[in-house]
Motif scaffolding. Sequence first.
Motif, PDB file in Angstrom:
ATOM      1  N   ILE A 314       0.855  -1.185   0.000  1.00 38.16           N
ATOM      2  CA  ILE A 314       0.000   0.000   0.000  1.00 38.16           C
ATOM      3  C   ILE A 314       0.890   1.232   0.000  1.00 38.16           C
ATOM      4  CG2 ILE A 314      -1.907  -1.139   1.248  1.00 38.16           C
ATOM      5  CD1 ILE A 314      -0.979   0.314   3.753  1.00 38.16           C
ATOM      6  N   ARG A 315       0.319   2.367  -0.392  1.00 34.48           N
ATOM      7  CA  ARG A 315       1.065   3.614  -0.422  1.00 34.48           C
ATOM      8  C   ARG A 315       1.046   4.250   0.963  1.00 34.48           C
ATOM      9  NH1 ARG A 315       2.401   5.377  -5.442  1.00 34.48           N
ATOM     10  NH2 ARG A 315       1.378   4.319  -7.208  1.00 34.48           N
ATOM     11  N   GLY A 316       2.184   4.758   1.387  1.00 34.44           N
ATOM     12  CA  GLY A 316       2.249   5.421   2.685  1.00 34.44           C
ATOM     13  C   GLY A 316       3.676   5.751   3.064  1.00 34.44           C
ATOM     14  N   ASP A 317       3.792   6.533   4.145  1.00 32.38           N
ATOM     15  CA  ASP A 317       5.097   6.954   4.648  1.00 32.38           C
ATOM     16  C   ASP A 317       5.321   6.303   6.007  1.00 32.38           C
ATOM     17  OD1 ASP A 317       7.445   8.125   5.327  1.00 32.38           O
ATOM     18  OD2 ASP A 317       6.660  10.184   5.429  1.00 32.38           O
ATOM     19  N   GLN A 318       6.386   5.513   6.109  1.00 37.83           N
ATOM     20  CA  GLN A 318       6.666   4.814   7.367  1.00 37.83           C
ATOM     21  C   GLN A 318       6.912   5.780   8.511  1.00 37.83           C
ATOM     22  OE1 GLN A 318      10.024   2.219   7.094  1.00 37.83           O
ATOM     23  NE2 GLN A 318       9.874   1.513   9.215  1.00 37.83           N
ATOM     24  N   GLN A 319       7.496   6.921   8.246  1.00 36.23           N
ATOM     25  CA  GLN A 319       7.798   7.875   9.296  1.00 36.23           C
ATOM     26  C   GLN A 319       6.554   8.542   9.868  1.00 36.23           C
ATOM     27  OE1 GLN A 319      10.847   8.112  10.393  1.00 36.23           O
ATOM     28  NE2 GLN A 319      11.594   6.650   8.843  1.00 36.23           N
ATOM     29  N   SER A 320       5.472   8.486   9.143  1.00 36.23           N
ATOM     30  CA  SER A 320       4.235   9.162   9.593  1.00 36.23           C
ATOM     31  C   SER A 320       3.350   8.260  10.437  1.00 36.23           C
ATOM     32  CB  SER A 320       3.443   9.667   8.380  1.00 36.23           C
ATOM     33  OG  SER A 320       2.996   8.570   7.586  1.00 36.23           O
ATOM     34  N   VAL A 321       3.704   6.979  10.604  1.00 39.69           N
ATOM     35  CA  VAL A 321       2.898   6.022  11.364  1.00 39.69           C
ATOM     36  C   VAL A 321       3.720   5.522  12.557  1.00 39.69           C
ATOM     37  CG1 VAL A 321       1.608   3.863  11.315  1.00 39.69           C
ATOM     38  CG2 VAL A 321       1.672   5.315   9.278  1.00 39.69           C
ATOM     39  N   ALA A 322       3.100   5.554  13.758  1.00 34.40           N
ATOM     40  CA  ALA A 322       3.780   5.094  14.976  1.00 34.40           C
ATOM     41  C   ALA A 322       2.796   4.299  15.836  1.00 34.40           C
ATOM     42  CB  ALA A 322       4.348   6.263  15.766  1.00 34.40           C
ATOM     43  N   ALA A 323       3.250   3.185  16.384  1.00 31.37           N
ATOM     44  CA  ALA A 323       2.404   2.363  17.285  1.00 31.37           C
ATOM     45  C   ALA A 323       2.453   2.954  18.693  1.00 31.37           C
ATOM     46  CB  ALA A 323       2.891   0.921  17.306  1.00 31.37           C
ATOM     47  N   HIS A 324       1.270   3.079  19.301  1.00 29.46           N
ATOM     48  CA  HIS A 324       1.159   3.668  20.639  1.00 29.46           C
ATOM     49  C   HIS A 324       0.577   2.650  21.615  1.00 29.46           C
ATOM     50  CE1 HIS A 324       0.349   6.445  23.884  1.00 29.46           C
ATOM     51  NE2 HIS A 324      -0.938   6.039  23.875  1.00 29.46           N
ATOM     52  N   GLU A 325       1.251   2.421  22.735  1.00 31.80           N
ATOM     53  CA  GLU A 325       0.772   1.541  23.801  1.00 31.80           C
ATOM     54  C   GLU A 325       0.629   2.372  25.076  1.00 31.80           C
ATOM     55  OE1 GLU A 325       2.862  -2.122  24.299  1.00 31.80           O
ATOM     56  OE2 GLU A 325       3.572  -2.121  22.230  1.00 31.80           O
ATOM     57  N   SER A 326      -0.569   2.352  25.670  1.00 31.28           N
ATOM     58  CA  SER A 326      -0.807   3.123  26.889  1.00 31.28           C
ATOM     59  C   SER A 326      -0.456   2.281  28.106  1.00 31.28           C
ATOM     60  CB  SER A 326      -2.275   3.555  26.962  1.00 31.28           C
ATOM     61  OG  SER A 326      -3.117   2.420  26.970  1.00 31.28           O
TER      62      SER A 326
END
Length: 521
Positions: A314-326
Amino acid sequence: MSAITHKALFEKMRDTNVVARCTDYAHWTLPQLMADFDSTRGQSRHVIERDYQEVGAMLVNHLSSKLAKLLFPVSTPFFRVKPSAELLAKASEQGKLAALASQLAKLELDASQRLFLNASYAQLIIALKHLIITGNVLMYRDSKTSSSRTYGLQSFAIRRDGAGKMMDCVLREFTTVEGLPYEVQEALRRADRSKYSRPERNVELYTRIHREAMPGGNARYTVSEQVDTVPIGVESSYPEHLCPWHAPTWSLILGEHYGRGLVEDFAGGFAKLSDLSEAATLYGIEMMRVVHLVAAGSGTDIDDLARAEQGQYIRGDQQSVAAHESGDAAKLREVRAEIEAVFSRLARAFMYQANTRDAERVTAYELQRDAQEAEFALGGAYSALADGIQIPLAAVLITEESPEALEGLVTGDLRTHIMAGIPALGRSSDVQNLLLAVQEAGTIVPALAQLDQRFDPQKLVDLIMSGRSVDVKALHRTEQQMQELAAAQQQAAQGQQQIAEAQATADQMQQLSDLAQSGQV
C-alpha cells in the motif's frame, strides 16, 4: 404452637441486612453459597456474579478442609463417652470394668466413623465453608439414611435466646409437587386439587424447629412441616440433646440471632484485594491495547492501512505512522506488590501457610500441634466449633450406631464429652504423655540409681509420670491384685522348680541307663 404459618414466620424472622452483608462476603470468596434461590426458582441454574480474584475461594477451601481434619480425624474418635458413677460402681461389682471400657471405646470409634458414610464428610466441609464466610449454617443428620444435609443463610431464618440457644428456626426449600413423598402429594391434592394437580408445579417446603420448655428445666424440640401454607405429615419431638437439627455459628455475640464469620473480621482486606484485583485486571488489559497513530497530512490512507493483509503493498510513509501503547508497567508492578502484601496477611489469618500432613494415621503430636495452631490463629473459634458442631453430632451418632445407648443418654448414665481446643485429642494425649514419660524414665532412672543408691527407682518413676500428667494410681494394680499376682508368681516359681527337679531326676536315670547298657555298672 401459634396459628401463624411457617411461611409468615420465615419472613418475620429473616434479617435482610444480615443476608445482604453476607452476600458481599460470599462475593469475595464463594458466591454460590449465597445464591438467591427466591429470585431464580424455576430455573435450571443460578446466575452467579464472581469477583475479579480467586484468592478468597482458595483461602476458604483450604481452611475448611483443614478444620474438618482437625475436628473429625479419620482414625481417632472426636468425642468420649463417660459413664456415670453409678454405672461404674455396678460394673466394678460385677468385675466388668475392663469390658465396659472396651465397649465404650468401640462405640466411640464406630459412631465417629459414621460421619464418613454417604458423603457426610463432604457436607461437613460445606458447613464449615458457610461458617467461615457467613458465620451461620443449619445442619441436619438423617439417621435413617446415615447422611447429612447442610443449608446456608439464604434457606433459613432463626431466633435465639440470650444465651445463644436456638429457640425457633424455619427452613425454606424449593421443590416440585412430584418431588414430594406420595402421601404428601395426595394430601395436597385433597387440600387444593386445582393448585397441586400438576406434578411440575413449584412449591415451597417449610420445616419449623421449635424449642419448648419442659418441667424440671429440660427442653425438647418439635419439628413440623408445611407446603406453602398447608400443614403436612405428623409433628415429631426430640429431646434437646438428641435433636438432629442444629445451627452452629462461627462467632456469636450474645443477644444477637445470627453469628458472624471469619471473613467479616477481615472484610477490609478482602474489599481492598477485590478492588486492587479489578483495577490491575482492567489496567493490564488496557496496557495490551495497541493504537497506530498517523500524522495529519501525511498522505497515508488510514483505511487501506487498517484493511491491509500481511505482505500486501500500500502507499504510505513509514515515518508518519507510529504504534502507541498506553499504561505504565511500573505502576502495575506496584499494584501487584500491594495485592501480594494483602494476600500474605490474609494467608496467615486463614492458616494457608501451615501444613497438615495428608495421611490416614497422623501422630498425636501432629494433631496437637495443628489444634494449637488453629486455636491461636482463629482466636478461640476452634473451641467454639467443637461446642456447636461436635457436641450435637456426638449424641445423635451414638444412638444411630447403638439404639440401646439411647436410654443411657436420656437417663444420664452415658454422657458425651468433647474436649475442645488443645486437649481435643483425649485418649491419644494420655498415650502420648505415657510414651514420653517411659522414654525419660528409661534414661533418668538407671543413671541416678547407679550414681547414688539412696535414690528409690519407684519414686523416681512416679515423679517423672506426674511431671508428664500421667495418673499413676489409675495404672497401678490394687492390693488384692498385687496379692493375687504374688501368689501366682510363687506358684509359677514352685512349678518351675518341680519341673527342674523332675528334669534333673530324668537326666540321672538316663545316665544310669546308659552306663548299664555299656557294662560299666
